[in-house]
Motif scaffolding. Structure first.
Motif, short mmCIF file in Angstrom:
data_model
loop_
_atom_site.label_atom_id
_atom_site.label_comp_id
_atom_site.label_asym_id
_atom_site.label_seq_id
_atom_site.Cartn_x
_atom_site.Cartn_y
_atom_site.Cartn_z
N ASP A 11 99.56 55.52 6.31
CA ASP A 11 100.74 54.51 6.19
C ASP A 11 102.16 54.90 6.39
N LEU A 29 100.09 47.93 9.96
CA LEU A 29 100.12 47.54 8.49
C LEU A 29 99.94 46.14 8.06
N ARG A 32 96.20 45.66 7.85
CA ARG A 32 95.74 46.64 6.84
C ARG A 32 95.94 45.92 5.31
#
Length: 200
Positions: A11, A29, A32
């Motif tokens: 991340d 991101l 996710r």
């Protein structure tokens, strides 16, 4: 660089690249964390469409303003942003409900004059103009959502689009309409909120 390679990044690595303008890092991101943040927001709001709008705004703010705030943990940052967004939404809804209750009382007491009705009709006309002025694809999606009350999935199936595209187009339409209509004076904005409340 192929998108599949981004899946191997942490991340923090993705955040660093995102802040340097790498949109693929943001997309990774988004993939996710969108589902978990959306699930959290929907659980709190108990409204799927509203939860989608709020979650989109959270990620948009993350992308646009993230460089201004150090991000040590993306998950924690997004959950905290979601909590703030939910509290802010509840606060705004409380103020709006209080205003609408007062407006209803104002109407029943006979204070709703011809001039007030003219203002309401003028605002309705202006809203229609702004909606008509949206790009064709955005307008079609917005009208199917807000006027025909179709779900994002139903709109996506009908127009052969992804649900993500539908969500983004609705969000963009709301942002655009909000921006165009905030130029009105306080009374006009309040009447606008009342009118939107009747339409929902």
């Amino acid at each position: 660089m192929k998108k599949s390679r981004y899946r191997s990044y942490s991340d923090n690595e993705l955040v660093e690249q995102m802040f340097q303008g790498d949109r693929n890092s943001f997309a990774e991101l988004y993939d996710r964390y969108f589902a978990v943040i959306y699930s959290f927001v929907r659980k709190m709001l108990r409204d799927s469409d509203q939860a989608e709008d709020v979650t989109q705004e959270i990620f948009l703010a993350f992308y646009e303003n993230g460089t201004q705030t150090p991000v040590k943990s993306v998950r924690s940052y997004l959950y905290q942003s979601a909590r703030y967004a939910i509290v802010d939404l509840f606060r705004k809804q409380k103020h709006q409900n209080n205003y609408l209750a007062g407006l209803q009382d104002y109407y029943h007491k006979g204070a709703w004059t011809t001039d007030d009705m003219l203002i309401e009709r003028e605002l309705q006309h202006r809203i229609e103009q702004e909606v008509d002025g949206l790009p064709p694809k955005m307008r079609k999606i917005f009208e199917l959502s807000r006027r025909q009350y179709l779900s994002n999935k139903e709109i996506a199936d009908q127009l052969s689009l992804s649900e993500g595209t539908v969500r983004q187009q609705i969000h963009n339409a709301i942002v655009r309409l909000r921006s165009r209509l905030t130029c009105y004076i306080w009374l006009q904005v309040m009447v606008l909120l009342w009118w939107i409340g009747k339409m929902l």
